[in-house]
Each structure stands twice: as C-alpha cells, then as structure tokens.
Scaffold this motif. Structure first.
Motif, PDB file in Angstrom:
ATOM      1  N   LYS A   2       0.841  -1.202   0.000  1.00  0.00           N
ATOM      2  CA  LYS A   2       0.000   0.000   0.000  1.00  0.00           C
ATOM      3  C   LYS A   2       0.871   1.245   0.000  1.00  0.00           C
ATOM      4  N   THR A   3       0.396   2.268  -0.734  1.00  0.00           N
ATOM      5  CA  THR A   3       1.172   3.499  -0.871  1.00  0.00           C
ATOM      6  C   THR A   3       0.609   4.603   0.022  1.00  0.00           C
ATOM      7  N   LEU A   4       1.510   5.497   0.414  1.00  0.00           N
ATOM      8  CA  LEU A   4       1.178   6.562   1.351  1.00  0.00           C
ATOM      9  C   LEU A   4       1.821   7.870   0.909  1.00  0.00           C
ATOM     10  N   MET A   5       1.074   8.967   1.047  1.00  0.00           N
ATOM     11  CA  MET A   5       1.645  10.308   0.897  1.00  0.00           C
ATOM     12  C   MET A   5       1.503  11.007   2.241  1.00  0.00           C
ATOM     13  N   ILE A   6       2.588  11.612   2.702  1.00  0.00           N
ATOM     14  CA  ILE A   6       2.618  12.295   3.993  1.00  0.00           C
ATOM     15  C   ILE A   6       2.642  13.797   3.754  1.00  0.00           C
ATOM     16  N   VAL A   7       1.665  14.504   4.321  1.00  0.00           N
ATOM     17  CA  VAL A   7       1.582  15.952   4.160  1.00  0.00           C
ATOM     18  C   VAL A   7       1.686  16.590   5.542  1.00  0.00           C
ATOM     19  N   ALA A  30       5.301   9.847  -1.682  1.00  0.00           N
ATOM     20  CA  ALA A  30       5.484  11.296  -1.764  1.00  0.00           C
ATOM     21  C   ALA A  30       5.358  11.920  -0.387  1.00  0.00           C
ATOM     22  N   GLU A  31       5.969  13.102  -0.272  1.00  0.00           N
ATOM     23  CA  GLU A  31       5.819  13.947   0.902  1.00  0.00           C
ATOM     24  C   GLU A  31       5.533  15.355   0.400  1.00  0.00           C
ATOM     25  N   SER A  40      -1.148  18.728  -5.955  1.00  0.00           N
ATOM     26  CA  SER A  40      -0.414  18.420  -7.178  1.00  0.00           C
ATOM     27  C   SER A  40       0.128  16.989  -7.151  1.00  0.00           C
ATOM     28  N   LYS A  41       0.726  16.601  -6.024  1.00  0.00           N
ATOM     29  CA  LYS A  41       1.306  15.258  -5.922  1.00  0.00           C
ATOM     30  C   LYS A  41       0.213  14.193  -5.902  1.00  0.00           C
ATOM     31  N   TYR A  42      -0.924  14.489  -5.279  1.00  0.00           N
ATOM     32  CA  TYR A  42      -2.017  13.511  -5.275  1.00  0.00           C
ATOM     33  C   TYR A  42      -2.511  13.272  -6.695  1.00  0.00           C
ATOM     34  N   ASP A  43      -2.704  14.359  -7.447  1.00  0.00           N
ATOM     35  CA  ASP A  43      -3.165  14.235  -8.833  1.00  0.00           C
ATOM     36  C   ASP A  43      -2.248  13.325  -9.637  1.00  0.00           C
ATOM     37  N   GLU A  44      -0.958  13.442  -9.392  1.00  0.00           N
ATOM     38  CA  GLU A  44       0.028  12.670 -10.149  1.00  0.00           C
ATOM     39  C   GLU A  44       0.121  11.213  -9.689  1.00  0.00           C
ATOM     40  N   LEU A  45       0.129  10.976  -8.378  1.00  0.00           N
ATOM     41  CA  LEU A  45       0.466   9.652  -7.846  1.00  0.00           C
ATOM     42  C   LEU A  45      -0.716   8.823  -7.335  1.00  0.00           C
ATOM     43  N   LYS A  46      -1.786   9.474  -6.930  1.00  0.00           N
ATOM     44  CA  LYS A  46      -2.974   8.807  -6.370  1.00  0.00           C
ATOM     45  C   LYS A  46      -2.625   7.695  -5.376  1.00  0.00           C
ATOM     46  N   PRO A  47      -1.989   8.068  -4.253  1.00  0.00           N
ATOM     47  CA  PRO A  47      -1.619   7.058  -3.254  1.00  0.00           C
ATOM     48  C   PRO A  47      -2.862   6.445  -2.599  1.00  0.00           C
ATOM     49  N   ASP A  48      -2.675   5.273  -1.986  1.00  0.00           N
ATOM     50  CA  ASP A  48      -3.780   4.592  -1.318  1.00  0.00           C
ATOM     51  C   ASP A  48      -4.286   5.380  -0.105  1.00  0.00           C
ATOM     52  N   ILE A  49      -3.358   6.001   0.630  1.00  0.00           N
ATOM     53  CA  ILE A  49      -3.707   6.773   1.832  1.00  0.00           C
ATOM     54  C   ILE A  49      -2.890   8.068   1.840  1.00  0.00           C
ATOM     55  N   ALA A  67     -10.140  20.167  -1.625  1.00  0.00           N
ATOM     56  CA  ALA A  67      -9.719  20.259  -3.029  1.00  0.00           C
ATOM     57  C   ALA A  67      -9.437  18.881  -3.628  1.00  0.00           C
ATOM     58  N   ILE A  68      -8.757  18.016  -2.874  1.00  0.00           N
ATOM     59  CA  ILE A  68      -8.458  16.669  -3.375  1.00  0.00           C
ATOM     60  C   ILE A  68      -9.745  15.876  -3.558  1.00  0.00           C
TER      61      ILE A  68
END
Length: 119
Positions: A2-7, A30-31, A40-49, A67-68
């Motif tokens: 599973k993929t994760l983006m940390i903001v 992504a971070e 911007s990063k969500y649009d590109e990568l669409k992580p699971d969480i 926005a997301i």
C-alpha cells in the motif's frame, strides 16, 4: 504493498510517519510540506492513503482535503493534528476525511487508522 503520501509542514513529523509506515509495510510515494503541493502530488500519484496535517502555511489541511476530494471523491485521507478540538475533527469528517490522528501519536494508533480505512 500500500502506498502513502505524507503531508506535514514539519520535517520531523514527516520522518516519524515515514518510519512508522516503512516498519508496517507501507511505501511512502510522496511527501508534501503544504496543501498546495499535496494536491499536485495527489493528482500525479494517487496514493492509497494520505496523512494530512491540519495546520500548514500556504494552504491548510482542511482546504487541501476539500480540493483533493472534489477531484478524487474516493481519496482516503486521514487528518493529523495536535489540535484535538472537536470542531476541527467534525469539520474534517464533514468534508470527507476518513479518520483523524492526534499528535503526538503512537505507532499502533497510526496503523490502526490505516487498516480501518483500507478495510
């Protein structure tokens, strides 16, 4: 895996979350240090969480959440904040957050939130 983006605007908090994720089989793809970069990063990568800090400069977490979700209604976003005020939790849930983690968090709390969202 599973993929994760940390903001989070705090480098230290991003590192802590990245280490917890790695120990539990999540790949951080992504971070982002603010909401604008997160969109911007969500649009590109669409992580699971996505873990999304509430208080950040430039664009806060609630604005980025909205926005997301406007573009990606199925996005799984967990809000993270040291402010455990009920009003912020309610607003985040109304906007579409799938969960809320209060800082300082423990590894078990984070992973429980992730697994609940993914089930």
């Amino acid at each position: 895996m599973k993929t994760l983006m940390i903001v989070d605007d705090s480098k230290f908090m991003r590192r802590m979350m990245r280490e917890i994720a790695a120990r539990n089989g999540f790949t951080v793809v992504a971070e982002a240090e603010n909401g604008r970069v997160a969109i911007s990063k969500y649009d590109e990568l669409k992580p699971d969480i996505v873990t999304m800090d509430v208080t950040m400069s430039e664009m806060n977490g609630l604005e980025a959440l909205a926005a997301i979700l406007e573009k990606h209604p199925d996005a799984k976003i967990v809000m993270v904040s040291s402010m455990s005020q009920e009003i912020i939790v309610r607003e985040a849930i109304v906007l579409g957050a799938r969960g809320f983690i209060v800082k300082p968090y423990e590894e078990k709390q984070v992973i429980t939130a992730f697994l609940k969202i993914l089930s």
